[in-house]
Structure formats: structure tokens, C-alpha cells
Motif scaffolding. Structure first.
Motif, PDB file in Angstrom:
ATOM      1  N   GLU A 315       0.816  -1.199   0.000  1.00 47.04           N
ATOM      2  CA  GLU A 315       0.000   0.000   0.000  1.00 47.04           C
ATOM      3  C   GLU A 315       0.857   1.261   0.000  1.00 47.04           C
ATOM      4  N   ILE A 316       0.800   2.048  -1.094  1.00 55.16           N
ATOM      5  CA  ILE A 316       1.578   3.293  -1.132  1.00 55.16           C
ATOM      6  C   ILE A 316       0.763   4.461  -0.609  1.00 55.16           C
ATOM      7  N   MET A 317      -0.534   4.280  -0.472  1.00 55.44           N
ATOM      8  CA  MET A 317      -1.398   5.286   0.157  1.00 55.44           C
ATOM      9  C   MET A 317      -2.588   4.535   0.742  1.00 55.44           C
ATOM     10  N   THR A 318      -3.280   5.175   1.675  1.00 54.05           N
ATOM     11  CA  THR A 318      -4.372   4.454   2.328  1.00 54.05           C
ATOM     12  C   THR A 318      -5.722   4.856   1.719  1.00 54.05           C
ATOM     13  N   PRO A 319      -6.683   3.931   1.738  1.00 54.20           N
ATOM     14  CA  PRO A 319      -8.023   4.294   1.261  1.00 54.20           C
ATOM     15  C   PRO A 319      -8.632   5.417   2.102  1.00 54.20           C
ATOM     16  N   GLN A 320      -8.259   5.457   3.392  1.00 57.74           N
ATOM     17  CA  GLN A 320      -8.794   6.516   4.266  1.00 57.74           C
ATOM     18  C   GLN A 320      -8.355   7.895   3.777  1.00 57.74           C
ATOM     19  N   SER A 321      -7.113   7.979   3.241  1.00 60.11           N
ATOM     20  CA  SER A 321      -6.585   9.290   2.854  1.00 60.11           C
ATOM     21  C   SER A 321      -7.388   9.919   1.719  1.00 60.11           C
ATOM     22  N   ILE A 322      -8.083   9.117   0.938  1.00 61.22           N
ATOM     23  CA  ILE A 322      -8.914   9.710  -0.116  1.00 61.22           C
ATOM     24  C   ILE A 322     -10.400   9.638   0.229  1.00 61.22           C
ATOM     25  N   GLY A 323     -10.676   9.243   1.478  1.00 59.89           N
ATOM     26  CA  GLY A 323     -12.062   9.284   1.945  1.00 59.89           C
ATOM     27  C   GLY A 323     -12.918   8.113   1.513  1.00 59.89           C
ATOM     28  N   ARG A 324     -12.269   6.961   1.273  1.00 59.07           N
ATOM     29  CA  ARG A 324     -13.093   5.774   0.990  1.00 59.07           C
ATOM     30  C   ARG A 324     -13.599   5.254   2.308  1.00 59.07           C
ATOM     31  N   PRO A 325     -14.896   5.081   2.457  1.00 56.23           N
ATOM     32  CA  PRO A 325     -15.417   4.630   3.745  1.00 56.23           C
ATOM     33  C   PRO A 325     -14.955   3.205   4.033  1.00 56.23           C
ATOM     34  N   SER A 326     -14.329   3.013   5.210  1.00 56.38           N
ATOM     35  CA  SER A 326     -13.838   1.684   5.555  1.00 56.38           C
ATOM     36  C   SER A 326     -14.932   0.918   6.278  1.00 56.38           C
ATOM     37  N   ASN A 327     -15.861   1.690   6.798  1.00 61.58           N
ATOM     38  CA  ASN A 327     -16.920   1.157   7.616  1.00 61.58           C
ATOM     39  C   ASN A 327     -17.956   0.427   6.772  1.00 61.58           C
ATOM     40  N   GLU A 328     -18.065  -0.881   6.986  1.00 64.41           N
ATOM     41  CA  GLU A 328     -19.013  -1.634   6.171  1.00 64.41           C
ATOM     42  C   GLU A 328     -20.377  -1.775   6.849  1.00 64.41           C
ATOM     43  N   LEU A 329     -20.565  -1.074   7.955  1.00 69.02           N
ATOM     44  CA  LEU A 329     -21.855  -1.154   8.645  1.00 69.02           C
ATOM     45  C   LEU A 329     -22.995  -0.806   7.702  1.00 69.02           C
ATOM     46  N   VAL A 330     -24.096  -1.474   7.906  1.00 68.20           N
ATOM     47  CA  VAL A 330     -25.225  -1.242   7.009  1.00 68.20           C
ATOM     48  C   VAL A 330     -26.377  -0.608   7.770  1.00 68.20           C
ATOM     49  N   LEU A 331     -27.296  -0.023   7.046  1.00 68.96           N
ATOM     50  CA  LEU A 331     -28.500   0.525   7.655  1.00 68.96           C
ATOM     51  C   LEU A 331     -29.665  -0.422   7.369  1.00 68.96           C
ATOM     52  N   GLY A 332     -30.722  -0.298   8.166  1.00 64.79           N
ATOM     53  CA  GLY A 332     -31.906  -1.141   7.966  1.00 64.79           C
ATOM     54  C   GLY A 332     -33.154  -0.344   8.247  1.00 64.79           C
ATOM     55  N   LYS A 333     -34.304  -1.055   8.302  1.00 63.87           N
ATOM     56  CA  LYS A 333     -35.563  -0.322   8.411  1.00 63.87           C
ATOM     57  C   LYS A 333     -35.733   0.392   9.749  1.00 63.87           C
ATOM     58  N   HIS A 334     -34.925  -0.017  10.755  1.00 68.36           N
ATOM     59  CA  HIS A 334     -35.041   0.670  12.049  1.00 68.36           C
ATOM     60  C   HIS A 334     -34.085   1.845  12.186  1.00 68.36           C
ATOM     61  N   SER A 335     -33.262   2.052  11.186  1.00 67.90           N
ATOM     62  CA  SER A 335     -32.333   3.186  11.259  1.00 67.90           C
ATOM     63  C   SER A 335     -33.112   4.485  11.109  1.00 67.90           C
ATOM     64  N   GLY A 336     -32.805   5.416  11.976  1.00 63.25           N
ATOM     65  CA  GLY A 336     -33.555   6.683  11.981  1.00 63.25           C
ATOM     66  C   GLY A 336     -32.863   7.758  11.167  1.00 63.25           C
ATOM     67  N   ARG A 341     -28.444  10.434   8.367  1.00 61.55           N
ATOM     68  CA  ARG A 341     -27.694  11.663   8.093  1.00 61.55           C
ATOM     69  C   ARG A 341     -26.197  11.448   8.334  1.00 61.55           C
ATOM     70  N   GLU A 342     -25.876  10.755   9.442  1.00 59.95           N
ATOM     71  CA  GLU A 342     -24.471  10.497   9.768  1.00 59.95           C
ATOM     72  C   GLU A 342     -23.779   9.710   8.662  1.00 59.95           C
ATOM     73  N   ARG A 343     -24.484   8.671   8.192  1.00 62.91           N
ATOM     74  CA  ARG A 343     -23.883   7.831   7.154  1.00 62.91           C
ATOM     75  C   ARG A 343     -23.675   8.617   5.856  1.00 62.91           C
ATOM     76  N   LEU A 344     -24.644   9.454   5.535  1.00 62.40           N
ATOM     77  CA  LEU A 344     -24.483  10.272   4.323  1.00 62.40           C
ATOM     78  C   LEU A 344     -23.268  11.174   4.459  1.00 62.40           C
ATOM     79  N   VAL A 372     -31.194  -5.119   4.253  1.00 63.62           N
ATOM     80  CA  VAL A 372     -30.076  -4.238   4.617  1.00 63.62           C
ATOM     81  C   VAL A 372     -29.794  -3.250   3.487  1.00 63.62           C
ATOM     82  N   VAL A 373     -29.450  -2.036   3.898  1.00 60.45           N
ATOM     83  CA  VAL A 373     -29.168  -0.979   2.923  1.00 60.45           C
ATOM     84  C   VAL A 373     -27.678  -0.667   2.997  1.00 60.45           C
ATOM     85  N   TYR A 374     -26.984  -0.900   1.895  1.00 56.00           N
ATOM     86  CA  TYR A 374     -25.534  -0.707   1.841  1.00 56.00           C
ATOM     87  C   TYR A 374     -25.182   0.707   1.378  1.00 56.00           C
TER      88      TYR A 374
END
Ligand code: MN
Length: 515
Positions: A315-336, A341-344, A372-374
Motif C-alpha cells: 500500500e503506497i497510500m491508504t483508502p482513508q486518505s482519499i475518503g473511501r469509507p472503511s466502515n461496512e456497517l449497514v442501515l436497515g428499516k429501524h435506522s432513523g 444523516r451520519e452515514r451520508l 439491509v441498505v448498503y
């Protein structure tokens, strides 16, 4: 040059990028992108070519009125009408720049301009002086510079500088030059133009030979301090210099580039790339440097332990440095609302109140249909919420029949200027039937050039994403739609393409092209 160490990023996604087939944008789309490109931290946004069309004029005006912390530029040829039109479009800008150009190669002088070399001097002189009446920030470009006589170029740029130009751009309009040649040309110009130290030298490259980024970096090493580029490298033919590649090359190799840097917030690179892709409906190739799906190998499902080891090795640069979301958490029907807004935000989307409401409703609707909403689903939702708010056509209800016994047919409701219309059609399949019904409702004379469907994410309940390309009398537009039902996605994509065609009809076919 006062600040010799800083590389200025001149983003022409909204002008040169927009000239690419299938990449045209309406005013609302341009404004949305301009906001994100400003957030990215570029120095100049070229918002359009004011005289080219009414839409271009209005786009420059709208961007100029809203974006205050970035210089906003309009392109103009050397005629008085062009310069004045650019000046008028930029009247509300806090930092206006007029970017005027004329070709300087003998090929263009003979075959396009039908002008002699002497006449070009006069054009340059008059255009730059006229532009200076509107603003102190005037850029001059010698179109097709890389196929021009070097000594003639020196004379042309000298005239531009004497007339008051502050930025001198050396475009490789046809993507013809090579890194060593371009480097030498920039050095030659800097060495031979009297007073060259007062100007910022700029580069503008095209990727016809796949050399746009290499040529741009060579020019920087020769003393150019402004890079004209586009997000994802979109632009005429093979495209322009890709902004993200130049920025990350400078960041990753300060040893080679002598610490030269831009003021780009690199963590906004990935969100900007995704937003552009959503807005124009043109996907990024998977192996595209920096922003392609495969650009960071370790994201391809190797696990955490392996990533840590591989990171050091590959790795010569990190995905984080260009703002690629590393977080694979998903949203669902109970997400408010809050979680949504946070995920967006993490994905780089900062929506206005009304757009947010629209996006949130779409999210709730999707979460009811899909467990699940990715992140990819969210991007599609945001894309739709940003687009076509002011389109003429809107899809209403849709009923189809298909199968091994039934004759495929569709009944479609379409709102045209807010008024409901319905049509029923048969076809060789349900998609064909839907498209026929839509064509009947809109009296569209267009031809379907391309139809493409793919699953946005994995899983049985994945959304289908449909892209259609329509053509009508030489104009080509793309439409994009996503839904868990691919027939609905197809209809949405077709309607979006029809809306774009409406917008395109307002533009003349012989609009002037830029550098
Ligand atoms: Mn160009």
C-alpha cells in the motif's frame, strides 16, 4: 510568482468534462457538483462557456452567485461578444476569472480560424484587454499549443502578458505531446517570454495517448503552477487529466516533486468521484487509479489480519486518505433520521434540507423492501434525490404482465409538466413494453442505443441499477435508475434520459467547443 510552492487546481469538470458525450449536466446538477468540488478545496472552478448556450450562461451565473471561496471562471473565445457574455455571467462572482483562448497552431490557423499569425496577435491583445475591464484575473490559452511553433507561441504569450493576462495556459488540446517534450516546451516558454515570472503557467492535457497525467506532472516539474483537470478524468474524447491522480501523485511522492502541494482536502476525493458518477450516470472503470473499485487491492475481501500485513507490503497510500469509507456497517428499516444523516456525511453527501427529506423518504421506502441498505444503495438514493427535481417528466404508476403464457405488456402513468397521462403498450418483453408506452406518452423520436442492468450490491434482494443510452438527431443522453424491481428501475432510467433529452433540445447542435 509570489507563492512558488503551491500547485493550483483548476477544475474543468463542469466545462471540458461536460463536453464529453453523455456527460452533459443541467444547472441543478452542475450546482450540486460545484458545491462538492468547492468543498474539495480546488482553486478555480470553470463553470462553463458562457456564450455556448443559454444553459451554459445560466450555469456560470448560478455557480458564480453561490460559490464564494473559490475563483469561478467562464471560457470565452476572443470576440467582443464572447468576452462580454463571460463578463456578464460572472457579474455576481466574488472572484471572477475570464478564460479566453485562440488557436495558435498553423493547422488550426489555416483550417479552422482562416487567420494569419499577425491577426491572431490582434485578437489576443483585444480580448485580454477587454476581459481586464471585467476582472483583474484573466487567463489566456493558446489552443493546440503543443502543435504550435514554439517561437510563435513565445510571441503570442508575450502579447497576452503585456495586455494583462495573469495566467498563461499551454493546452495539449489534442493529446499529442509526451512528458519530455511538454517539459521542454514549458521551460522554453518560461525562459523566453519577457516578464514570465509575473505569470502563473498552466497546463491542460488530454488523454488520447494515455499520457495526460504524466504530461501534467512533467509540466509541473518544469515550473507550471496550475493544473487544469477534471474529476475522474472525464472530458472530450479520451478525457482530461484526472484531478485525483495528480493530487495523489504529489502527495505520495513529495521527494520527487520537491514538496509541491495542492490545497485539496484529499478525504473529499472519493465522495466527489462518486457524486460525479451518480450525477452523470457514467461509472468509473474498476481499475481506475485512486477511485476505481479495485484501486486498493486489500479491499477485495482479504481479512483484517492479511490487510495489516499487506498494507506495509503493497500500500503506497491508504483508502482513508482519499475518503473511501472503511466502515461496512449497514442501515436497515429501524435506522432513523440521525443514523441516515451520519452515514451520508461519511459518504461525503451533505444535502440541503429539502433534498435530505426526499432522500430519507426514499431510504425508508427501500428499507421496507430490502433487509439491509448498503453504502452503494445510499449513493443511488442520493443520486436520485439530487437529480431531475426540475425535469419535465416524472414516473407515476406502472403495471406489467409477462411470463411464459402472457403477451408482455405494460400500462404506464407518466406526469408531464405535472399532468397525469397513461398509455398501454405491448412488446417483446416487459422492458420493451414499458419503453414503448413511455415513448408514446412523450412522442419521443429517440432510439435506444444501449441498455445495461447490473446489481448494485450482492444478495437476493439487491437493487438493480439500469443505465439506458438514448439518441435523437445526433444528441446522446444517458439515464440511470435503481430499484429492487428491475422493470421499475428500467422505467426510471428511461424517464431520466427523456428529461435529459428535453434539456439537450434547448441546446444548439453547433455550439462552439472549448480548448
Ligand atoms: Mn480540453
Amino acid at each position: 510568482m509570489s507563492d512558488d510552492r503551491r500547485i493550483r487546481i483548476f477544475d474543468t469538470t463542469l466545462r471540458d468534462g461536460e463536453q464529453a458525450p453523455g456527460c452533459s449536466m443541467n444547472i441543478a446538477e452542475k450546482l450540486n457538483l460545484a458545491r462538492q468540488i468547492a468543498r474539495l478545496g480546488v482553486d478555480v472552478i470553470e463553470a462553463g462557456f458562457a456564450i455556448a448556450s443559454e444553459g451554459d450562461f445560466e450555469s456560470v451565473k448560478a455557480v458564480a452567485a453561490e460559490i464564494s471561496d473559490v475563483t469561478v471562471a467562464s471560457l470565452a473565445r476572443t470576440s467582443v461578444e464572447d468576452i462580454d457574455r463571460a463578463g456578464q455571467a460572472l457579474a455576481g462572482a466574488k472572484r471572477p476569472r475570464i478564460h479566453t483562448f485562440i488557436a495558435t497552431s498553423d493547422i488550426h490557423l489555416q483550417h479552422k480560424l482562416r487567420m494569419g499569425r499577425e491577426q491572431v496577435f490582434e485578437e489576443v491583445d483585444r480580448a485580454v484587454r477587454r476581459a481586464r475591464q471585467f476582472t483583474d484575473d484573466v487567463e489566456f490559452s493558446a489552443e493546440d499549443a503543443t502543435r504550435s511553433d514554439w517561437d510563435y507561441l513565445v510571441q503570442v504569450f508575450t502579447r497576452a502578458l503585456e495586455a494583462g493576462a495573469t495566467t498563461l495556459n499551454v493546452p495539449d488540446t489534442v493529446g499529442y505531446t509526451t512528458p519530455v517534450e511538454y517539459h521542454e516546451l514549458i521551460r522554453y516558454l518560461r525562459a523566453h517570454i519577457p516578464g514570465s515570472e509575473r505569470a502563473v503557467f498552466s497546463l491542460h492535457c488530454h488523454n488520447d495517448l494515455g499520457l495526460a497525467v504524466a504530461n501534467s506532472l512533467a509540466a509541473i516539474q518544469a515550473g507550471a503552477r496550475q493544473v487544469e483537470c477534471t474529476v475522474n478524468g472525464i472530458g472530450e474524447r479520451a478525457g482530461n487529466t484526472a484531478m485525483e491522480e495528480v493530487v495523489m501523485a504529489l502527495k505520495t511522492r513529495p521527494d520527487v516533486f520537491d514538496g509541491l502541494d495542492t490545497r485539496v482536502r484529499t478525504t473529499e476525493i472519493y465522495p466527489t468521484s462518486r457524486l460525479l458518477s451518480q450525477v452523470i450516470g457514467v461509472p468509473v472503470q474498476p481499475n481506475k487509479a485512486i477511485v476505481g473499485d479495485n484501486a486498493f487491492a486489500h479491499e477485495a475481501g482479504i481479512h483484517q489480519h492479511g490487510v495489516l500485513q499487506a498494507a506495509i507490503t503493497y500500500e503506497i497510500m491508504t483508502p482513508q486518505s482519499i475518503g473511501r469509507p472503511s466502515n461496512e456497517l449497514v442501515l436497515g428499516k429501524h435506522s432513523g433520521r440521525h443514523a441516515f444523516r451520519e452515514r451520508l456525511r461519511e459518504l461525503g453527501f451533505d444535502l440541503e434540507a429539502e433534498e435530505f427529506q426526499r432522500a430519507f423518504r426514499r431510504f425508508k421506502d427501500l428499507a421496507d423492501r430490502k433487509k439491509v441498505v448498503y453504502n452503494e444503495d445510499l449513493e443511488a438514493i442520493v443520486g436520485e434525490s439530487l437529480l431531475d427535481q426540475d425535469g419535465r417528466f416524472r414516473l407515476g404508476h406502472l403495471v406489467i404482465q409477462s411470463g411464459t403464457f402472457a403477451v408482455p405488456g405494460a400500462t404506464v402513468e407518466l406526469f408531464c409538466d405535472g399532468e397525469s397521462r397513461k398509455a398501454t403498450a405491448r412488446g417483446s418483453g416487459p422492458v420493451d413494453a414499458v419503453f414503448k408506452a413511455l415513448a408514446e406518452l412523450t412522442e419521443a423520436k429517440c432510439e435506444l442505443l444501449n441498455y445495461h442492468v447490473k446489481a448494485i450490491t450482492g444478495g437476493m434482494d439487491a437493487q438493480g441499477e439500469v443505465t439506458v443510452t438514448l439518441a435523437e438527431s445526433g444528441r446522446r443522453v444517458m439515464g440511470h435508475g435503481a430499484h429492487t424491481d428491475i422493470i421499475v428501475a428500467s422505467a426510471k432510467a428511461y424517464v431520466q434520459a427523456l428529461n435529459r433529452l428535453e434539456w439537450q433540445r434547448g441546446r444548439s447542435e453547433d455550439e462552439p467547443r472549448g480548448i
